[in-house]
Motif scaffolding. Structure first.
Motif, short mmCIF file in Angstrom:
data_model
loop_
_atom_site.label_atom_id
_atom_site.label_comp_id
_atom_site.label_asym_id
_atom_site.label_seq_id
_atom_site.Cartn_x
_atom_site.Cartn_y
_atom_site.Cartn_z
N VAL A 246 0.85 -1.19 0.00
CA VAL A 246 0.00 0.00 0.00
C VAL A 246 0.89 1.24 0.00
CG1 VAL A 246 -1.97 -1.10 1.14
CG2 VAL A 246 -0.17 -0.07 2.52
N THR A 247 0.32 2.34 -0.48
CA THR A 247 1.08 3.59 -0.52
C THR A 247 0.95 4.39 0.77
OG1 THR A 247 -0.81 4.69 -1.58
CG2 THR A 247 0.88 3.77 -3.02
N PHE B 159 2.30 -4.71 3.75
CA PHE B 159 3.29 -5.76 3.90
C PHE B 159 4.17 -5.82 2.66
CE2 PHE B 159 -0.05 -7.89 1.56
CZ PHE B 159 0.64 -8.71 0.68
N LYS B 160 5.31 -6.42 2.82
CA LYS B 160 6.23 -6.66 1.71
C LYS B 160 6.84 -8.04 1.88
CE LYS B 160 10.11 -4.39 4.07
NZ LYS B 160 11.15 -3.32 3.99
N LEU B 161 7.30 -8.60 0.77
CA LEU B 161 7.94 -9.91 0.78
C LEU B 161 9.45 -9.73 0.67
CD1 LEU B 161 5.58 -11.98 -1.55
CD2 LEU B 161 5.66 -11.98 0.95
N GLU B 162 10.16 -10.37 1.56
CA GLU B 162 11.62 -10.29 1.58
C GLU B 162 12.21 -11.67 1.30
OE1 GLU B 162 12.56 -6.72 4.74
OE2 GLU B 162 12.28 -8.75 5.51
N GLU B 163 13.24 -11.69 0.50
CA GLU B 163 13.97 -12.93 0.24
C GLU B 163 15.15 -13.01 1.20
OE1 GLU B 163 16.09 -15.38 -3.46
OE2 GLU B 163 15.58 -13.25 -3.67
N ASP C 139 5.83 -6.43 7.81
CA ASP C 139 5.01 -5.24 7.67
C ASP C 139 5.87 -4.05 7.23
OD1 ASP C 139 6.43 -5.14 9.99
OD2 ASP C 139 4.88 -4.16 11.17
N CYS C 140 5.20 -3.06 6.64
CA CYS C 140 5.90 -1.87 6.15
C CYS C 140 4.96 -0.67 6.26
CB CYS C 140 6.37 -2.05 4.71
SG CYS C 140 5.07 -2.52 3.55
N LEU C 141 5.53 0.50 6.37
CA LEU C 141 4.76 1.73 6.50
C LEU C 141 5.46 2.81 5.68
CD1 LEU C 141 2.41 3.27 7.85
CD2 LEU C 141 3.97 3.84 9.72
N THR C 142 4.84 3.18 4.55
CA THR C 142 5.42 4.21 3.69
C THR C 142 5.03 5.60 4.18
OG1 THR C 142 5.31 2.69 1.81
CG2 THR C 142 5.61 5.02 1.32
N VAL D 37 -7.66 -4.56 3.55
CA VAL D 37 -7.54 -6.02 3.60
C VAL D 37 -6.13 -6.43 4.00
CG1 VAL D 37 -7.74 -8.13 2.23
CG2 VAL D 37 -9.34 -6.25 1.86
N ASP D 38 -5.13 -5.67 3.56
CA ASP D 38 -3.75 -6.00 3.91
C ASP D 38 -3.53 -5.94 5.42
OD1 ASP D 38 -3.12 -6.32 1.26
OD2 ASP D 38 -2.55 -4.22 1.00
N ALA D 39 -4.09 -4.91 6.05
CA ALA D 39 -3.91 -4.76 7.49
C ALA D 39 -4.66 -5.82 8.27
CB ALA D 39 -4.34 -3.37 7.93
N VAL D 40 -5.78 -6.29 7.73
CA VAL D 40 -6.56 -7.32 8.42
C VAL D 40 -5.73 -8.59 8.60
CG1 VAL D 40 -8.56 -8.84 8.21
CG2 VAL D 40 -8.78 -6.42 7.66
N GLY D 41 -4.84 -8.85 7.65
CA GLY D 41 -4.01 -10.04 7.73
C GLY D 41 -3.09 -10.05 8.94
N PHE D 42 -2.78 -8.88 9.50
CA PHE D 42 -1.93 -8.82 10.68
C PHE D 42 -2.72 -8.99 11.97
CE2 PHE D 42 0.38 -6.46 7.43
CZ PHE D 42 1.63 -7.04 7.52
#
Length: 241
Positions: free
Chosen positions: A42-43, A48-52, A71-74, A98-103
């Motif tokens: 999200v902007t 959230f973001k995926l990290e390798e 999680d991430c916060l722009t 919806v992204d935040a609901v996942g947390f």
């Protein structure tokens, strides 16, 4: 003198660093670090973001790589959303994506404020609006529900505000305007929209009837103009004679 003093202090440091030896265990140590990551989902607000994540050897080799979601916060300011709602219709809006609901929605607290009857972002005009949930529901919508609703989302553990969003709600009468956009289009506008979508071969029977009515109306109008012109011309000729 100053140069001599600096040299005197610098020389022992150089000598001491030269004597440092790296243990063999440290040379063969493997570190697990993030080697790649996606952008935030999200902007604004919590996303959230995926990290390798990979184990990196001293030689730079990557091994045992896995994906981790974090999680991430722009930005915590999410701007303004406008809605136009007819009187009597049920309506709802939420400041939790919806992204935040996942947390886990239990991890957040919500503070609502309302500028009743106004569309504004001036925080001085807002008053507390009692609603402990992330969703505001109107069932049904009343004229008194119009205004701007401000929602602050806060992390319960740290009390940090992670999102602020404004919802501007306009309430209109049902007979004030027809919100059916397709119904308000003329036949030519519908045909142009159909051509843009590439569905000209799938024209419905209703569109064909509308086309026939349109051309019949045009033909009637042309006949009416012709008859009227003939009558006026005859009157002028008889008057001249």
């Amino acid at each position: 003198i100053l140069g001599i003093l600096l040299g005197a202090f610098y020389l022992p440091l150089v000598v001491s660093f030269e004597k440092v030896t790296i243990p063999a265990e440290l040379k063969s140590a493997v570190a697990k670090v993030a080697v790649n990551a996606t952008s935030c989902s999200v902007t604004c607000g919590l996303g959230f973001k995926l990290e390798e994540m990979c184990e990196v050897t001293p030689s730079g080799e990557r091994r045992n790589c896995t994906l981790r979601r974090s999680d991430c916060l722009t930005s915590w300011v999410c701007g303004f959303l406008h809605f136009t709602v007819p009187v009597g219709k049920p309506f709802q809006f939420s400041c939790l994506t919806v992204d935040a609901v996942g947390f886990g929605s239990q991890a957040y607290g919500y503070t609502w404020r309302l500028a009743q009857g106004l569309i504004t972002t001036n925080d001085v005009l807002f008053k507390p609006f009692k609603n402990p949930h992330s969703v505001v529901r109107f069932s049904p919508t009343r004229e008194s529900d119009a205004g701007t609703y401000r929602c602050d989302v806060q992390m319960l553990k740290t009390f940090r505000i992670i999102k602020r969003v404004y919802f501007g709600v306009r309430v209109i009468q049902n007979d004030l305007v027809d919100l059916n956009f397709q119904k308000s289009l003329t036949w030519e506008q519908k045909l142009a929209a159909t051509k843009e979508e590439g569905n000209t071969e799938n024209s419905t029977h209703e569109e064909v009837q509308e086309q026939q009515h349109f051309w019949q109306g045009e033909l009637f109008y042309e006949c009416l103009v012709g008859v009227g012109s003939g009558v006026i011309g005859g009157v002028l000729v008889s008057t001249a004679l």
